[in-house]
Design an enzyme around this catalytic site. Structure first.
Site, PDB file in Angstrom:
ATOM      1  N   GLY A 118       0.972  -1.154   0.222  1.00 55.73           N
ATOM      2  CA  GLY A 118       0.214  -0.068  -0.198  1.00 55.73           C
ATOM      3  C   GLY A 118       0.850   1.518  -0.413  1.00 55.73           C
ATOM      4  N   THR A 119       2.086   1.186   0.553  1.00 54.86           N
ATOM      5  CA  THR A 119       2.689   2.547   1.078  1.00 54.86           C
ATOM      6  C   THR A 119       3.209   2.822  -0.830  1.00 54.86           C
ATOM      7  OG1 THR A 119       3.001   2.352   3.060  1.00 54.86           O
ATOM      8  CG2 THR A 119       5.090   3.287   1.856  1.00 54.86           C
ATOM      9  N   GLN A 147      -8.039  -0.072   3.346  1.00 53.86           N
ATOM     10  CA  GLN A 147      -8.839  -0.104   4.474  1.00 53.86           C
ATOM     11  C   GLN A 147     -10.084  -0.189   4.059  1.00 53.86           C
ATOM     12  OE1 GLN A 147      -7.742  -1.325   7.429  1.00 53.86           O
ATOM     13  NE2 GLN A 147      -5.868  -0.254   7.570  1.00 53.86           N
ATOM     14  N   SER A 172      -4.474  -3.204  -0.880  1.00 54.28           N
ATOM     15  CA  SER A 172      -3.233  -3.936  -0.136  1.00 54.28           C
ATOM     16  C   SER A 172      -4.505  -5.636  -0.153  1.00 54.28           C
ATOM     17  CB  SER A 172      -3.027  -3.139   1.177  1.00 54.28           C
ATOM     18  OG  SER A 172      -1.818  -4.327   1.543  1.00 54.28           O
ATOM     19  N   HIS A 196      -2.855  -7.716   2.635  1.00 56.03           N
ATOM     20  CA  HIS A 196      -3.035  -8.070   3.498  1.00 56.03           C
ATOM     21  C   HIS A 196      -3.772  -8.277   4.211  1.00 56.03           C
ATOM     22  CE1 HIS A 196      -0.510  -5.469   6.047  1.00 56.03           C
ATOM     23  NE2 HIS A 196      -0.300  -4.855   5.138  1.00 56.03           N
ATOM     24  N   THR A 213      10.158  -7.391 -11.231  1.00 49.59           N
ATOM     25  CA  THR A 213       9.635  -8.083 -11.899  1.00 49.59           C
ATOM     26  C   THR A 213       8.700  -8.484 -11.182  1.00 49.59           C
ATOM     27  OG1 THR A 213      11.589 -10.013 -12.352  1.00 49.59           O
ATOM     28  CG2 THR A 213      10.074 -11.229 -11.779  1.00 49.59           C
ATOM     29  N   CYS A 258       4.596   4.866  20.978  1.00 51.71           N
ATOM     30  CA  CYS A 258       5.948   5.817  21.642  1.00 51.71           C
ATOM     31  C   CYS A 258       7.493   4.753  21.555  1.00 51.71           C
ATOM     32  CB  CYS A 258       6.093   5.255  23.916  1.00 51.71           C
ATOM     33  SG  CYS A 258       6.911   5.016  24.505  1.00 51.71           S
TER      34      CYS A 258
END
Lengths: 385, 123
Positions: A72-73, A178, A198, A200, A236, A324
């Site tokens: 997705g990125t 999403q 995406s 996954h 590829t 964090c």
């Protein structure tokens, strides 16, 4: 043995058994390079193109409009940087609650001389289409707004935004990571020119995704090499992964509608159960326009990571709203943009349900949450309860 | 597991957690980076921390560190606690991951502040 409950499906999902089965031949005997003209290559090419056809059919778009990527990125980067590179300069409109794959790409383009408007959202996380209209300038080259937010699940009014953008003849990119395979995406009706999706997140393998690119959209390649993917993405293709994605889409086509209804009921059972037992809890996100399986719960005066750890020790996997890193806690940029007060935002926990989630799982999580939050508040110098 | 068994045990079953009514000394420390906050209360008898209690807001490791710190401090001479080292707290937890070192810092600083509070009024 402790019960294990996975409520982090917006992060990733288990690969569907039918998907594994479909992929196996391409990890074994069908190992050819799909660019090769010999039989080995053509077997791999067949797998690739079958997946492309399935996805195109699912989105009701042309087969040649699907480009496979590594995630997705990468899809978001290709869409935003690709349009920017094709134009060379100009202005981009996006929202403050986008995934970092879009936000940081836009910030990078700003450093390269592009102008970017980051639109605000309301308290539910909604982008106002009128804000989009007002933000568009004569030099606007792209509008990019996500379909649904991964943290709070709010579904954006992309049909209305798409109408505004199309009137002005500007390319419209939607990060659909999403929503793809979870709720219907109307590419044509929403005037979408580029759609990231995406694998996954919908029970396919990791490391594979795609970008729908409407025919005629000016988008430059951002990585260079061979002639793959009609010269839009060199490299590829990940054939086993793409075959898996194709199968995952086919399965979602069968299961999506019933699953969405089931997950909505379970999600509401979870939020109502927690709210009935735990004081000072809020649900972050839109009350109705929300992803079926997503519940972002804000526990006031408790630090979200301590709830995540407490639940993890009970076998329950959820994710923390505040991240964090090396002793620096940043409240989620999404919750900040929604105006969620800090004492609530720091205690935000995202539960995202999926195929395997049962009513018993949800009841177990409700049981686990109450004593964890009660104990944390009892030891907290900031909690009044 | 990312955390040691000792840390997990303190997180699951925090020792000495909660408010102390009318303490002889209190001390507080906040870690500016993430807003983690620890407050310690001492009941002092014959110059020693006879009873130690704490309240804390923060991530799991900070809660565990406060619990471990309260055990470390109990029975010790208050003057000694003015020099309590963060490494002693981390050691009692069986170590901390590099990105959670602040848990021991904030707890040791709060215990030292409580000790200073008592010493400033009684010595």
């Amino acid at each position: 043995m402790t019960r294990r409950v996975y409520l982090d499906h917006n992060a990733s999902t288990p690969v569907h058994p039918e998907v594994i089965e479909a992929m196996l031949p391409y990890l074994g005997e069908r190992y050819g390079n799909p660019s090769s003209i010999h039989a080995f290559g053509q077997e791999a090419r067949d797998g690739l193109e079958t997946a492309r056809e399935r996805i195109a059919r699912f989105l009701r778009v042309g087969k040649d409009e699907i480009v496979f990527t590594s995630g997705g990125t990468e899809s978001d980067n290709l869409a935003v940087k690709g349009v920017a590179a094709a134009r060379g300069s100009g202005h981009i409109v996006t929202s403050r609650i986008e995934h970092h794959a879009v936000l940081r790409t836009c910030q990078t383009l700003e450093r390269q001389g592009f102008a970017v408007t980051y639109l605000p959202v309301d308290e539910h996380g909604l982008v106002d289409p009128d804000d989009v209209r007002r933000a568009i300038r004569p030099d606007t080259i792209l509008v990019t707004v996500m379909h649904a937010n991964s943290e709070v699940g709010t579904i954006e009014p992309i049909e209305e935004i798409g109408r505004v953008v199309r009137e002005r003849g500007i390319p419209f990119h939607v990060d659909g990571v999403q929503t793809f395979g979870k709720v219907p995406v109307d590419v044509e009706g929403s005037g979408i020119d580029l759609l990231s999706f995406s694998s996954h997140k919908i029970y396919g393998p990791k490391g594979v995704a795609g970008l729908y690119v409407r025919k005629g959209t000016k988008m430059a390649a951002i990585q260079h090499g061979g002639e793959h993917e009609r010269r839009r993405r060199a490299g590829t293709e990940n054939v086993p992964g793409i075959v898996g994605l194709g199968k995952a889409v086919e399965v979602r086509g069968r299961e999506m509608t019933a699953e969405a209804a089931r997950l909505t009921a379970l999600r509401d059972r979870l939020t109502e159960g927690v709210r009935a037992r735990v004081p000072e809890v809020r649900v972050n996100g839109h009350p109705a326009r929300r992803l079926p399986g997503t519940a972002n719960l804000g526990f006031r005066h408790v630090e979200s990571e301590s709830i995540v750890l407490g639940l993890d020790l009970k076998g329950v996997a959820v994710s923390a709203g505040s991240a964090c890193t090396s002793g620096n806690v940043e409240p989620s940029h999404v919750l900040v943009a929604m105006g969620v007060p800090l004492d609530w935002a720091m205690g935000a926990v995202r539960c995202s349900l999926g195929r395997s989630t049962t009513a018993e799982d949800v009841d177990y999580v409700i049981e686990c949450v109450e004593p964890i939050v009660r104990k944390l508040r009892a030891a907290s110098p900031v909690a009044a309860v | 597991m990312r955390y040691s068994p000792a840390l997990i045990d303190h997180f699951r079953n925090p020792r000495n957690a909660g408010l102390m009514p009318s303490p002889d000394a209190t001390g507080e420390s906040e870690y500016a980076g993430c807003g983690d906050l620890a407050r310690f209360y001492l009941r002092v008898r014959a110059g020693r921390a006879a009873d130690v209690r704490f309240q804390t807001y923060g991530c799991g490791p900070t809660i565990a560190a406060a619990s471990a710190g309260s055990e470390l401090a109990t029975g010790r001479r208050v003057k000694e606690l003015m020099g309590l080292d963060r490494d002693a707290v981390e050691e009692a937890l069986g170590g901390l991951p590099p990105d959670r070192k602040h848990a021991a810092d904030v707890v040791a600083a709060a215990i030292r502040a409580a000790a200073r509070d008592w010493v400033s009024r009684h010595v």
